[in-house]
Design a protein around this motif. Structure first.
Motif, PDB file in Angstrom:
ATOM      1  N   LYS A   1     -10.706  -7.625   6.537  1.00 46.73           N
ATOM      2  CA  LYS A   1      -9.383  -7.332   5.765  1.00 46.73           C
ATOM      3  C   LYS A   1      -8.360  -6.832   6.897  1.00 46.73           C
ATOM      4  CE  LYS A   1      -9.387  -5.511   1.804  1.00 46.73           C
ATOM      5  NZ  LYS A   1      -9.695  -4.584   0.730  1.00 46.73           N
ATOM      6  N   LEU A   2      -6.973  -7.172   6.438  1.00 46.88           N
ATOM      7  CA  LEU A   2      -5.998  -6.481   7.564  1.00 46.88           C
ATOM      8  C   LEU A   2      -6.112  -5.050   7.458  1.00 46.88           C
ATOM      9  CD1 LEU A   2      -3.019  -9.004   6.386  1.00 46.88           C
ATOM     10  CD2 LEU A   2      -4.226  -8.591   9.066  1.00 46.88           C
ATOM     11  N   SER A   3      -6.385  -4.505   6.189  1.00 46.44           N
ATOM     12  CA  SER A   3      -6.365  -3.036   6.104  1.00 46.44           C
ATOM     13  C   SER A   3      -7.377  -2.194   6.892  1.00 46.44           C
ATOM     14  CB  SER A   3      -6.606  -2.542   4.565  1.00 46.44           C
ATOM     15  OG  SER A   3      -7.743  -3.288   4.292  1.00 46.44           O
TER      16      SER A   3
ATOM     17  N   GLY B   1       1.926  -6.219   6.093  1.00 43.66           N
ATOM     18  CA  GLY B   1       2.430  -5.935   4.659  1.00 43.66           C
ATOM     19  C   GLY B   1       2.130  -4.372   4.244  1.00 43.66           C
ATOM     20  N   ARG B   2       3.031  -4.167   3.463  1.00 47.98           N
ATOM     21  CA  ARG B   2       2.817  -2.464   2.728  1.00 47.98           C
ATOM     22  C   ARG B   2       1.610  -2.274   2.312  1.00 47.98           C
ATOM     23  NH1 ARG B   2       7.156   0.765   2.426  1.00 47.98           N
ATOM     24  NH2 ARG B   2       8.462  -0.971   2.317  1.00 47.98           N
ATOM     25  N   PRO B   3       0.553  -3.375   1.502  1.00 43.17           N
ATOM     26  CA  PRO B   3      -0.380  -2.909   0.668  1.00 43.17           C
ATOM     27  C   PRO B   3      -1.376  -2.709   1.854  1.00 43.17           C
ATOM     28  CG  PRO B   3       0.610  -4.959  -0.500  1.00 43.17           C
ATOM     29  CD  PRO B   3       1.548  -4.499   0.920  1.00 43.17           C
ATOM     30  N   ALA B   4      -1.574  -3.353   3.006  1.00 43.78           N
ATOM     31  CA  ALA B   4      -2.353  -3.274   4.103  1.00 43.78           C
ATOM     32  C   ALA B   4      -2.320  -1.835   4.793  1.00 43.78           C
ATOM     33  CB  ALA B   4      -2.660  -4.192   5.159  1.00 43.78           C
ATOM     34  N   ILE B   5      -1.014  -1.222   4.677  1.00 46.12           N
ATOM     35  CA  ILE B   5      -0.859   0.065   5.301  1.00 46.12           C
ATOM     36  C   ILE B   5      -1.219   1.027   4.281  1.00 46.12           C
ATOM     37  CG2 ILE B   5       0.993   1.576   6.153  1.00 46.12           C
ATOM     38  CD1 ILE B   5       0.570  -0.702   7.951  1.00 46.12           C
ATOM     39  N   ARG B   6      -0.717   0.979   3.296  1.00 43.52           N
ATOM     40  CA  ARG B   6      -1.265   1.941   1.960  1.00 43.52           C
ATOM     41  C   ARG B   6      -2.714   2.071   2.026  1.00 43.52           C
ATOM     42  NH1 ARG B   6       3.544   1.652  -2.588  1.00 43.52           N
ATOM     43  NH2 ARG B   6       5.055   2.295  -1.438  1.00 43.52           N
ATOM     44  N   GLU B   7      -3.297   0.892   2.061  1.00 43.41           N
ATOM     45  CA  GLU B   7      -4.904   0.818   1.862  1.00 43.41           C
ATOM     46  C   GLU B   7      -5.617   1.658   2.971  1.00 43.41           C
ATOM     47  OE1 GLU B   7      -8.461  -2.398   1.042  1.00 43.41           O
ATOM     48  OE2 GLU B   7      -6.589  -2.774   0.626  1.00 43.41           O
ATOM     49  N   ALA B   8      -5.058   1.275   4.299  1.00 48.88           N
ATOM     50  CA  ALA B   8      -5.656   1.842   5.205  1.00 48.88           C
ATOM     51  C   ALA B   8      -5.196   3.338   5.409  1.00 48.88           C
ATOM     52  CB  ALA B   8      -4.977   1.515   6.618  1.00 48.88           C
TER      53      ALA B   8
END
Length: 236
Positions: free
Chosen positions: A12-14, A49-56
């Motif tokens: 996953k990107l995150s 994207g923002r979702p991957a950043i927030r999840e990480a």
């Protein structure tokens, strides 16, 4: 046919973002107290994207590497033995609630641990260490009619003994075990005379530590814990 070990697993990107952010911290590029880059900066830097950043970022917070505060930039956390054990607090509470045997196992672990801490304290204690213990005991004696405060000082007394070792991991272990046990403390403590017995035993423990008597400190600590073990019970 390809060997299983040759299989390429798509991550996953995150997860990739998590690894890169973790490296920024573990490499020293970002230190305790430093603000993490903004979400926009990280999105541009990593091309995600923002979702991957927030999840990480949330994953980093979950393991105690950063703190996230609404409306502010996340910051790198100062890691310590205490913060390490705090990460497992919820899991420990769930384990204790779900497994009937876990409470007894925890009490046994505490008994084994604290007898060693009593011996270590008796070998290492300074006059200042003894003063700290006596100060806690004095406060506890004044709180005999305040159960919550009395119990809090009781636990602080035992953690202070672990602190005499000079090892922050021992102190953190003591603090964590006692916090996990606290939810099982019963009203038995408020039975007539039990507070005074606790105070007398604490006084005896201090005396053996002050006299640099490891055997005596261990013996009275075991007696104290065996007596008070019944105060921690599973309800229902």
């Amino acid at each position: 046919m390809a060997d299983v070990s040759d299989t390429i697993v798509r991550r996953k990107l995150s997860h990739e973002v998590f690894d890169r952010l973790k490296t920024l911290i573990t490499s020293g590029e970002l230190g305790p107290g430093d603000a993490m880059p903004s979400e926009r900066d990280l999105m541009e830097r990593f091309g995600v994207g923002r979702p991957a950043i927030r999840e990480a970022m949330q994953a980093l917070a979950n393991i105690g590497l950063i703190t996230i505060t609404h409306g502010e930039r996340a910051r790198v956390q100062q890691l310590s033995a205490r913060s390490l054990f705090q990460q497992v607090d919820l899991s420990a509470q769930i384990l204790l609630s779900a497994s009937p045997d876990s409470l007894e196992h925890l009490k046994q672990a505490r008994r084994f641990f604290e007898r060693g801490m009593a011996r270590e304290a008796a070998q290492r204690a300074t006059a200042e260490d003894i003063k700290r213990l006596r100060d806690i005991l004095d406060q506890q004696a004044k709180a005999v009619n305040e159960p919550k405060q009395f119990i809090g000082l009781d636990m602080r007394f035992h953690t202070q003994i672990a602190a005499i070792s000079g090892n922050p991991i021992f102190e953190a272990v003591s603090e964590s075990m006692l916090s996990w046990l606290r939810q099982y403390y019963t009203e038995m403590l408020t039975w007539s005379g039990r507070e005074n017995v606790t105070l007398v035993e604490h006084e005896q423990i201090i005396d053996h530590i002050a006299n640099h008597d490891p055997d005596g400190a261990e013996a009275i600590m075991v007696k104290h814990l065996d007596r008070s073990s019944a105060l921690f019970t599973r309800q229902g």
